[in-house]
Write a protein that holds these residues in place. Sequence first.
Motif, PDB file in Angstrom:
ATOM      1  N   SER A 143      33.368  28.312  31.069  1.00 46.48           N
ATOM      2  CA  SER A 143      33.047  29.099  32.266  1.00 46.48           C
ATOM      3  C   SER A 143      33.021  30.582  31.974  1.00 46.48           C
ATOM      4  N   ALA A 149      33.189  34.085  34.197  1.00 47.70           N
ATOM      5  CA  ALA A 149      33.573  34.503  35.553  1.00 47.70           C
ATOM      6  C   ALA A 149      33.603  36.019  35.653  1.00 47.70           C
ATOM      7  N   ARG A 178      37.041  37.381  45.435  1.00 49.11           N
ATOM      8  CA  ARG A 178      35.783  36.647  45.229  1.00 49.11           C
ATOM      9  C   ARG A 178      35.406  36.672  43.759  1.00 49.11           C
ATOM     10  N   ILE A 179      35.001  35.495  43.252  1.00 50.32           N
ATOM     11  CA  ILE A 179      34.660  35.351  41.839  1.00 50.32           C
ATOM     12  C   ILE A 179      33.276  34.723  41.731  1.00 50.32           C
ATOM     13  N   LEU A 228      30.753  32.661  39.268  1.00 50.76           N
ATOM     14  CA  LEU A 228      31.030  31.738  38.163  1.00 50.76           C
ATOM     15  C   LEU A 228      29.768  31.034  37.685  1.00 50.76           C
ATOM     16  N   ALA A 273      35.719  25.566  39.050  1.00 49.84           N
ATOM     17  CA  ALA A 273      36.093  26.532  40.096  1.00 49.84           C
ATOM     18  C   ALA A 273      37.605  26.524  40.317  1.00 49.84           C
ATOM     19  N   THR A 299      39.219  28.192  37.338  1.00 45.45           N
ATOM     20  CA  THR A 299      38.996  29.643  37.372  1.00 45.45           C
ATOM     21  C   THR A 299      39.909  30.311  38.388  1.00 45.45           C
ATOM     22  N   GLY A 300      40.137  29.643  39.515  1.00 45.85           N
ATOM     23  CA  GLY A 300      41.086  30.185  40.500  1.00 45.85           C
ATOM     24  C   GLY A 300      42.484  30.288  39.913  1.00 45.85           C
ATOM     25  N   VAL A 334      35.046  31.068  45.164  1.00 44.03           N
ATOM     26  CA  VAL A 334      34.343  31.021  43.882  1.00 44.03           C
ATOM     27  C   VAL A 334      32.884  30.675  44.172  1.00 44.03           C
TER      28      VAL A 334
END
Length: 285
Positions: free
Chosen positions: A196, A198, A205-206, A208, A225, A228-229, A244
């Motif tokens: 990923s 990012a 807010r991301i 991705l 997702a 990544t969080g 995301v």
Amino acid sequence: MNPLSHRPFVKMNGLGNEILVLDLRADPVEVPPAAARALARPSVLPFDQAMVLYPPRRADTAAFVRILNNDGSLSAACGNGTRCIAALEAERTGTPHVLFESEAGLLDCTVRPDGQVKVDMGAPRLGWRDIPLAHDVGDTASVLVPGFENLGPAVMVSMGNPHAIFFVPDADAMDVEGLGAALEHHPLFPERANISFASLTAPDRILLHVWERGAGRTRACGTAACATGVAAVRTGRTGRAVTVTLPGGPLEIEWRESDGHVLMTGPVEHEFAGTLTPAMLGEAA
Ligand SMILES: N[C@H](CCC[C@H](N)C(=O)O)C(=O)O
């Protein structure tokens, strides 16, 4: 005759992540890798992941779920696919709460009146053996991948499947295909990895982009997702609740403080249903 012939299927997607659902609970059969690859051909039923439902192993669950990538490899988890089968099961039973089990553990799903589906994806695994990685790397939240040091450190997270997350200035500008394909097969990942890229676009807010293990670039990846969080919290970039946004659209992710579980909320789309044929399975009629 192929035991999968004449079985019903449902084609769905989760934010454009192409999902094929096979409900084999009534008459379970194996789905060999070659069958998944045959079905996933562009001229047949191109999917990213197949969600295969088997009879439950626990009295409190609706099914045991096996997940196949379109290259025929298995994954223990699939977030977008889990939302899809939860929506189908809620429609079938008339109850909005569904509990599934997969190799990654229990999946507690709630279908909301607006059609959005919330899934408790369980707790992330953060130890190097759990990702898994080929050796102890020290802090799995900051790993320079040999040969790719120019990308900066990756954050390693498992949601039941392995993820490497690179935070970069502009995820839209990354060579996702070139870098993703090379990194997926890097020796640091004995079971390969989902890759990923990012970028933060706001404090919560991301943006991705994902290259998926066993499926390539997809329009969305739910477990990525989630991972990544978790990665954003581990590296002090965001709080525990973020949006995301993937090419296919947004997912709401929360790494819940109380029990360490990751909650994912997003939409599903029902496309069409049909019946598998020998030709679709790559065999003469
Ligand atoms: N698209 C899926 C991820 C599938 C994972 C698979 N690519 C693997 O880990 O092998 C998702 O929504 O979570």
